[in-house]
Design a protein around this motif. Structure first.
Motif, PDB file in Angstrom:
ATOM      1  N   LYS A   8       0.833  -1.211   0.000  1.00 17.69           N
ATOM      2  CA  LYS A   8       0.000   0.000   0.000  1.00 17.69           C
ATOM      3  C   LYS A   8       0.864   1.256   0.000  1.00 17.69           C
ATOM      4  O   LYS A   8       0.542   2.248  -0.660  1.00 17.69           O
ATOM      5  N   TYR A   9       1.956   1.214   0.742  1.00 18.87           N
ATOM      6  CA  TYR A   9       2.851   2.376   0.803  1.00 18.87           C
ATOM      7  C   TYR A   9       3.490   2.633  -0.554  1.00 18.87           C
ATOM      8  O   TYR A   9       3.576   3.778  -1.012  1.00 18.87           O
ATOM      9  N   LEU A  10       3.927   1.566  -1.222  1.00 16.30           N
ATOM     10  CA  LEU A  10       4.564   1.710  -2.529  1.00 16.30           C
ATOM     11  C   LEU A  10       3.577   2.195  -3.584  1.00 16.30           C
ATOM     12  O   LEU A  10       3.962   2.876  -4.537  1.00 16.30           O
ATOM     13  N   LEU A  11       2.300   1.838  -3.412  1.00 14.33           N
ATOM     14  CA  LEU A  11       1.276   2.322  -4.339  1.00 14.33           C
ATOM     15  C   LEU A  11       1.115   3.837  -4.257  1.00 14.33           C
ATOM     16  O   LEU A  11       0.885   4.505  -5.261  1.00 14.33           O
ATOM     17  N   LYS A  12       1.241   4.370  -3.043  1.00 12.48           N
ATOM     18  CA  LYS A  12       1.031   5.805  -2.837  1.00 12.48           C
ATOM     19  C   LYS A  12       2.298   6.621  -3.052  1.00 12.48           C
ATOM     20  O   LYS A  12       2.229   7.831  -3.271  1.00 12.48           O
ATOM     21  N   ASN A  13       3.453   5.952  -2.974  1.00 13.80           N
ATOM     22  CA  ASN A  13       4.721   6.681  -3.036  1.00 13.80           C
ATOM     23  C   ASN A  13       5.647   6.056  -4.073  1.00 13.80           C
ATOM     24  O   ASN A  13       5.991   4.875  -3.971  1.00 13.80           O
ATOM     25  N   SER A  14       6.043   6.827  -5.046  1.00  8.65           N
ATOM     26  CA  SER A  14       6.990   6.370  -6.058  1.00  8.65           C
ATOM     27  C   SER A  14       8.403   6.646  -5.553  1.00  8.65           C
ATOM     28  O   SER A  14       8.832   7.806  -5.464  1.00  8.65           O
ATOM     29  N   LEU A  15       9.122   5.577  -5.203  1.00 11.44           N
ATOM     30  CA  LEU A  15      10.438   5.729  -4.579  1.00 11.44           C
ATOM     31  C   LEU A  15      11.546   5.285  -5.522  1.00 11.44           C
ATOM     32  O   LEU A  15      11.441   4.236  -6.162  1.00 11.44           O
ATOM     33  N   ASP A  16      12.616   6.073  -5.589  1.00 13.09           N
ATOM     34  CA  ASP A  16      13.798   5.605  -6.311  1.00 13.09           C
ATOM     35  C   ASP A  16      14.613   4.728  -5.373  1.00 13.09           C
ATOM     36  O   ASP A  16      14.252   4.537  -4.203  1.00 13.09           O
ATOM     37  N   ASP A  17      15.723   4.190  -5.850  1.00 11.22           N
ATOM     38  CA  ASP A  17      16.519   3.243  -5.053  1.00 11.22           C
ATOM     39  C   ASP A  17      17.027   3.864  -3.757  1.00 11.22           C
ATOM     40  O   ASP A  17      17.017   3.228  -2.697  1.00 11.22           O
ATOM     41  N   GLU A  89       9.096 -18.294  -1.432  1.00 12.13           N
ATOM     42  CA  GLU A  89       8.088 -18.202  -0.373  1.00 12.13           C
ATOM     43  C   GLU A  89       7.305 -16.892  -0.488  1.00 12.13           C
ATOM     44  O   GLU A  89       6.073 -16.897  -0.443  1.00 12.13           O
ATOM     45  N   ILE A  90       7.998 -15.776  -0.650  1.00  8.91           N
ATOM     46  CA  ILE A  90       7.320 -14.484  -0.747  1.00  8.91           C
ATOM     47  C   ILE A  90       6.389 -14.449  -1.960  1.00  8.91           C
ATOM     48  O   ILE A  90       5.292 -13.880  -1.912  1.00  8.91           O
ATOM     49  N   ALA A  91       6.809 -15.095  -3.056  1.00 14.07           N
ATOM     50  CA  ALA A  91       5.978 -15.127  -4.272  1.00 14.07           C
ATOM     51  C   ALA A  91       4.648 -15.815  -4.012  1.00 14.07           C
ATOM     52  O   ALA A  91       3.633 -15.460  -4.625  1.00 14.07           O
ATOM     53  N   GLN A 106      11.275 -14.688 -10.759  1.00 11.92           N
ATOM     54  CA  GLN A 106      12.433 -14.099 -11.445  1.00 11.92           C
ATOM     55  C   GLN A 106      12.606 -12.639 -11.054  1.00 11.92           C
ATOM     56  O   GLN A 106      13.741 -12.164 -10.865  1.00 11.92           O
ATOM     57  N   GLU A 107      11.501 -11.932 -10.918  1.00 17.05           N
ATOM     58  CA  GLU A 107      11.572 -10.541 -10.461  1.00 17.05           C
ATOM     59  C   GLU A 107      12.098 -10.478  -9.031  1.00 17.05           C
ATOM     60  O   GLU A 107      12.887  -9.603  -8.681  1.00 17.05           O
ATOM     61  N   GLY A 108      11.652 -11.426  -8.202  1.00 12.23           N
ATOM     62  CA  GLY A 108      12.116 -11.466  -6.823  1.00 12.23           C
ATOM     63  C   GLY A 108      13.614 -11.725  -6.721  1.00 12.23           C
ATOM     64  O   GLY A 108      14.296 -11.178  -5.848  1.00 12.23           O
ATOM     65  N   ILE A 109      14.129 -12.556  -7.615  1.00 18.77           N
ATOM     66  CA  ILE A 109      15.569 -12.841  -7.629  1.00 18.77           C
ATOM     67  C   ILE A 109      16.352 -11.577  -7.961  1.00 18.77           C
ATOM     68  O   ILE A 109      17.436 -11.340  -7.412  1.00 18.77           O
ATOM     69  N   ILE A 110      15.802 -10.746  -8.849  1.00 22.45           N
ATOM     70  CA  ILE A 110      16.444  -9.466  -9.169  1.00 22.45           C
ATOM     71  C   ILE A 110      16.543  -8.609  -7.903  1.00 22.45           C
ATOM     72  O   ILE A 110      17.575  -7.982  -7.633  1.00 22.45           O
ATOM     73  N   GLY A 111      15.453  -8.581  -7.125  1.00 21.60           N
ATOM     74  CA  GLY A 111      15.466  -7.840  -5.871  1.00 21.60           C
ATOM     75  C   GLY A 111      16.486  -8.401  -4.888  1.00 21.60           C
ATOM     76  O   GLY A 111      17.178  -7.647  -4.187  1.00 21.60           O
ATOM     77  N   LEU A 112      16.596  -9.716  -4.840  1.00 18.85           N
ATOM     78  CA  LEU A 112      17.566 -10.373  -3.950  1.00 18.85           C
ATOM     79  C   LEU A 112      18.987 -10.002  -4.347  1.00 18.85           C
ATOM     80  O   LEU A 112      19.836  -9.737  -3.485  1.00 18.85           O
ATOM     81  N   LYS A 135       9.624  -5.612  -3.265  1.00 21.07           N
ATOM     82  CA  LYS A 135       9.496  -4.400  -4.081  1.00 21.07           C
ATOM     83  C   LYS A 135       9.549  -4.733  -5.572  1.00 21.07           C
ATOM     84  O   LYS A 135       8.759  -4.199  -6.361  1.00 21.07           O
ATOM     85  N   GLU A 136      10.455  -5.616  -5.981  1.00 19.48           N
ATOM     86  CA  GLU A 136      10.539  -5.986  -7.400  1.00 19.48           C
ATOM     87  C   GLU A 136       9.286  -6.735  -7.839  1.00 19.48           C
ATOM     88  O   GLU A 136       8.791  -6.537  -8.954  1.00 19.48           O
ATOM     89  N   MET A 137       8.761  -7.577  -6.970  1.00 21.05           N
ATOM     90  CA  MET A 137       7.517  -8.286  -7.282  1.00 21.05           C
ATOM     91  C   MET A 137       6.356  -7.307  -7.368  1.00 21.05           C
ATOM     92  O   MET A 137       5.495  -7.421  -8.252  1.00 21.05           O
ATOM     93  N   PHE A 138       6.322  -6.342  -6.460  1.00 25.23           N
ATOM     94  CA  PHE A 138       5.278  -5.315  -6.484  1.00 25.23           C
ATOM     95  C   PHE A 138       5.297  -4.556  -7.810  1.00 25.23           C
ATOM     96  O   PHE A 138       4.254  -4.339  -8.431  1.00 25.23           O
ATOM     97  N   ASN A 139       6.486  -4.143  -8.250  1.00 24.38           N
ATOM     98  CA  ASN A 139       6.603  -3.390  -9.503  1.00 24.38           C
ATOM     99  C   ASN A 139       6.064  -4.204 -10.677  1.00 24.38           C
ATOM    100  O   ASN A 139       5.373  -3.670 -11.555  1.00 24.38           O
ATOM    101  N   TYR A 140       6.365  -5.490 -10.684  1.00 23.66           N
ATOM    102  CA  TYR A 140       5.920  -6.365 -11.775  1.00 23.66           C
ATOM    103  C   TYR A 140       4.389  -6.477 -11.795  1.00 23.66           C
ATOM    104  O   TYR A 140       3.753  -6.356 -12.847  1.00 23.66           O
TER     105      TYR A 140
END
Length: 270
Positions: A8-17, A89-91, A106-112, A135-140
Motif C-alpha cells: 500500500k505504501y509503494l502504491l502511494k509513493n513512487s520511490l527511487d533506489d 516463499e514471498i511469491a 524471477q523478479e524477486g531474484i532481481i530484488g535479492l 518491491k521488485e515483485m510489487f513493480n511487476y
C-alpha cells in the motif's frame, strides 16, 4: 512491517533506489508475510492434472536445504543462492490472478541480487533483503495491473466508438420501423454496457483489487512440503500433524496449489 502495508505504501509513493533504502533503514524490522485470500478448494474436475507444470515442482524440489554452518566460507553457495527459498516463499504470498509464478520469482531474484550488492554486512542483508524481493515483485504486478486497465479501457472505448458511428446501409431502408427501432435499442444498450465496463476498469484492475491465487492453507502446505521457510522439507505425516489436515485432503490441497502455480487467468477462476 507487514507485507500488505508495504504494498500500500509503494502504491502511494513512487520511490527511487535511494529513497527505498532510506525507507527500509527507517523501518528497521523484519518484513512480516501474511496470507489474505479466502480458502477456496478446487475440485478434482477443476484441476487439469496434465496442465500442471512439473518444471515448477522440480525447481522447488531443487532449492537448497538449510544453510550449512560448518564455518567454511561459501561452501553452500553465495548469499543469493542461499536465500532463493525466501524468493519462492514471498511469491506465494504475493501471487495474483493473471500473474505467472515463474515470472514473479524471477523478479524477486532481481530484488535479492540488488540487496546482495547493496548490503555488505550480513546482518543488514538478512534483515532488509525481503523488502527488496517484495518491491521488485510489487513493480511487476503493478505494471501488469496498469497494462490490463489500459487495455480494457481501450477495448471499451473502441466498442463504444464502433457502435456510435454505425451507418445505415441501403438494406436498412427496407427494414420495418419496428425492427430498426429494436436494433437501435440493442445498440444503445450495448453502448451503455460498454460505458459501464469502461468505468469499472478504473478499479477492476487496481493493484489491491487483483485476486490472490493461493489461500492461507495452500501456502502453509507448500511452505512445509518444500521447506521454503528455511527448514527441512516435511513429510505428509509431519504436515498432517502440524496442520491437522488428513492425508487425502492434504494431497488435494497440494495438487490444487501446484495447479494454481502452473496457470494464469485462463485456467483459474477470476
Amino acid at each position: 512491517m507487514k507485507l500488505l502495508s508495504l504494498e500500500k505504501y509503494l502504491l502511494k509513493n513512487s520511490l527511487d533506489d535511494e529513497e527505498f533504502q532510506k525507507l527500509v533503514f527507517e523501518i528497521s524490522e523484519k518484513l512480516e508475510l501474511e496470507a489474505l485470500s479466502e480458502d477456496r478448494k478446487l475440485t478434482d474436475e477443476e484441476i487439469d492434472y496434465e496442465y500442471i507444470d512439473f518444471l515448477i515442482a522440480e525447481t522447488l524440489e531443487s532449492l537448497k536445504d538449510d544453510v550449512c554452518t560448518c564455518g567454511v566460507e561459501d561452501c553452500c553457495g553465495t548469499r543469493v543462492e542461499k536465500n532463493l527459498k525466501k524468493v519462492y516463499e514471498i511469491a506465494l504470498y504475493m501471487l495474483r490472478d493473471g500473474i505467472s509464478y515463474e515470472d514473479l520469482t524471477q523478479e524477486g531474484i532481481i530484488g535479492l541480487i540488488k540487496a546482495h550488492e547493496l548490503f555488505e554486512d550480513d546482518k543488514d542483508f538478512k534483515l532488509y533483503k525481503d523488502y527488496y524481493i517484495a518491491k521488485e515483485m510489487f513493480n511487476y504486478i503493478n505494471n501488469y495491473a496498469n497494462y490490463r486497465k489500459s487495455a480494457f479501457k481501450d477495448y471499451a472505448e473502441h466498442e463504444i466508438h464502433k457502435d456510435s458511428h454505425l451507418k445505415v446501409s441501403l438494406k436498412d431502408r427496407d427494414k420495418s420501423e419496428e425492427l430498426k427501432k429494436l436494433e437501435k435499442e440493442n445498440k444503445e444498450k450495448h453502448i451503455e454496457e460498454m460505458k459501464h465496463l469502461e468505468k469499472r476498469a478504473e478499479t477492476l484492475f487496481d493493484y489491491l483489487n487483483l485476486k490472490y491465487r493461493l489461500s492461507e492453507r495452500e501456502i502453509a502446505v507448500l511452505v512445509l512440503y518444500y521447506g521454503l521457510d528455511g527448514h527441512k522439507k516435511k513429510t505428509f505425516s509431519q504436515i498432517s500433524e502440524i496442520t491437522k489436515i488428513d492425508d487425502d485432503n492434504l494431497d488435494k490441497i497440494l495438487k490444487g496449489a501446484m495447479f494454481k502455480l502452473s496457470n494464469v487467468d485462463e485456467k483459474v477462476e477470476l
